[in-house]
Motif scaffolding. Sequence first.
Motif, short mmCIF file in Angstrom:
data_model
loop_
_atom_site.label_atom_id
_atom_site.label_comp_id
_atom_site.label_asym_id
_atom_site.label_seq_id
_atom_site.Cartn_x
_atom_site.Cartn_y
_atom_site.Cartn_z
N UNK A 19 0.78 -1.24 0.00
CA UNK A 19 -0.03 -0.12 0.08
C UNK A 19 0.97 1.35 -0.06
N UNK A 20 1.97 1.23 0.66
CA UNK A 20 2.77 2.21 0.63
C UNK A 20 3.11 2.87 -0.54
N UNK A 21 3.69 1.66 -1.36
CA UNK A 21 4.32 1.95 -2.82
C UNK A 21 3.25 2.30 -3.62
N UNK A 22 1.81 2.06 -3.57
CA UNK A 22 0.78 2.35 -4.40
C UNK A 22 0.33 3.66 -4.07
N UNK A 23 0.25 4.16 -2.82
CA UNK A 23 -0.41 5.40 -2.47
C UNK A 23 0.59 6.48 -2.18
N UNK A 24 1.93 6.09 -1.75
CA UNK A 24 2.78 7.10 -1.43
C UNK A 24 3.27 7.84 -1.99
N UNK B 271 6.24 7.15 -3.44
CA UNK B 271 6.88 6.32 -4.05
C UNK B 271 6.33 5.88 -5.30
N UNK B 272 5.10 6.39 -5.64
CA UNK B 272 4.20 5.85 -6.58
C UNK B 272 5.03 5.93 -8.04
N UNK B 273 4.95 5.09 -8.87
CA UNK B 273 5.62 4.94 -10.17
C UNK B 273 6.18 6.23 -10.81
N UNK B 274 7.43 6.56 -10.62
CA UNK B 274 7.80 7.68 -11.06
C UNK B 274 8.36 7.80 -12.55
N UNK B 275 7.47 7.22 -13.52
CA UNK B 275 7.80 6.90 -14.92
C UNK B 275 6.65 7.33 -15.65
N UNK B 276 7.05 7.88 -17.16
CA UNK B 276 5.83 8.08 -17.92
C UNK B 276 4.99 9.00 -17.74
N UNK B 277 3.82 8.98 -18.41
CA UNK B 277 2.65 9.95 -18.45
C UNK B 277 1.45 9.27 -17.57
N UNK B 278 0.80 9.83 -16.99
CA UNK B 278 -0.48 9.26 -16.48
C UNK B 278 -1.26 8.08 -17.40
N UNK B 279 -1.06 8.42 -18.47
CA UNK B 279 -1.40 7.34 -19.58
C UNK B 279 -1.06 5.90 -19.68
N UNK B 280 0.42 6.34 -19.90
CA UNK B 280 1.27 5.10 -19.97
C UNK B 280 1.96 4.16 -18.69
N UNK B 281 1.59 5.09 -17.65
CA UNK B 281 2.14 4.42 -16.26
C UNK B 281 1.72 3.25 -15.90
#
Length: 454
Positions: A258-263, A265-275
Amino acid sequence: MLPANRHRAFLLALIPAVVLRALAMAGYQPALWFWADSFSYLRAAADPVPGTFRPLGYSLFLAALAPGHSLALVTVVQHVLGVGLAVAVYVLLRRRGLPGRGATVVTMPLLYDEFLILLEHMIMADALFAVLVTAGVMALSRRAVTPLSAGVGGALLGLGAITRTIGVAVLVLAVVFALLRRTGWRTLAGLVLAGTLPLVAYATWMYGTSGTFGLTRADGLFLWARTMTFADCSVIRPEPRLARLCPTTPVAARPAPAFWMWGAASPPVGTPRDRNALAGRFARAAIMAQPFDYLAAGAGDLGRLLRWERTTARSASMTKTKTNPYWFPFEERPLRESTRAVAEAYEGGPAATRLTEPYAGWLRVYQRFGYLPFPLLVALLGGAVVLASVRRRPDALLPGLAAAALVLAPPFLTGFDVRYVVPAIPLTCMAAGLAAVGRTGAQDCRGASVGSST
């Protein structure tokens, strides 16, 4: 003998269950809130456009009740659905030949489990999901499934899947089960068509608004968060575009998914469309490179089912201003400015939870012991599946396997959460009751066994 006398035990058990829900209505007005999720559902009810993280089934339910401008109306409806589900399971078990006292005992967790009562009183999708999935499986657990009952069951499971996506697993299981039972092509077609219609309609709606054909745009993100607890990029060797998704924190010190999903550290790559697609590619690469670590991570989460206490009321990190969201709260908390407007717009007035004593206090006492401990739930579920298999009772095996899917799948897809296990309780009780019915009672559902003494 009067019908009421045959069901005396259940009617007596029903009264305290209704009282407990009345205490919730009186003690915590108008409803309980779950972090940001509750308000996301309300926003989507006001402006129903398919979002990223969850389907809109529950928001459409809220939208249908919105003209009442009452969150209390929502919780009343959810409590009624919860009690109605317990009544339906009891009626099913009696018709299959289980004596009144036995059917009452089996349905008691549905009536008295404080977590079910809590979720019914919360602006969250879980209570509605539990009702839809259990009712759908119930329609498919007939000894002779007809095209009509298959269509009803499939439609309910399809609606459950657009309420919480894990419902797709139950629908797929039901289709496979129908194939193995050789129910006939009309029955199978009714199940498949009725079950997939809500999914296709919703996915088409999603495609029209976002260009994505699916129920959410976050399946890859959730799976990525799951792999963050074990992913080792020296083993995975991801392609350069995915390298930024590699965690730098040592494995032993990494927090829950849950920390990685909502914190932060959520994926720091791409645009919201391709993340989502990039996160999903990384997650699949991690699972392929570290399959045993992946299985160990999921199994480790499942180990939490062996804890007798479902949640902890107050830990060292929980002060009076930071309470466990899975307990009836100990004090009132004002809504944040960022969420108050949407809640008050739905309510048509103040929407923060107001505590009224002594009713709230009585519920807080009850919640310390009024639940089915997970070790007992697991034992009951395992016993029901084994007994149904030995007795060759497909009507009992389907709800047992559906409950198992709800318990086992989330730790491997998103991570463990107590809330994800609770919808398996009604299915487990139904499976246990059906598996316990003897062959004589199963063959004569309207005979003397139904009219036996309570």
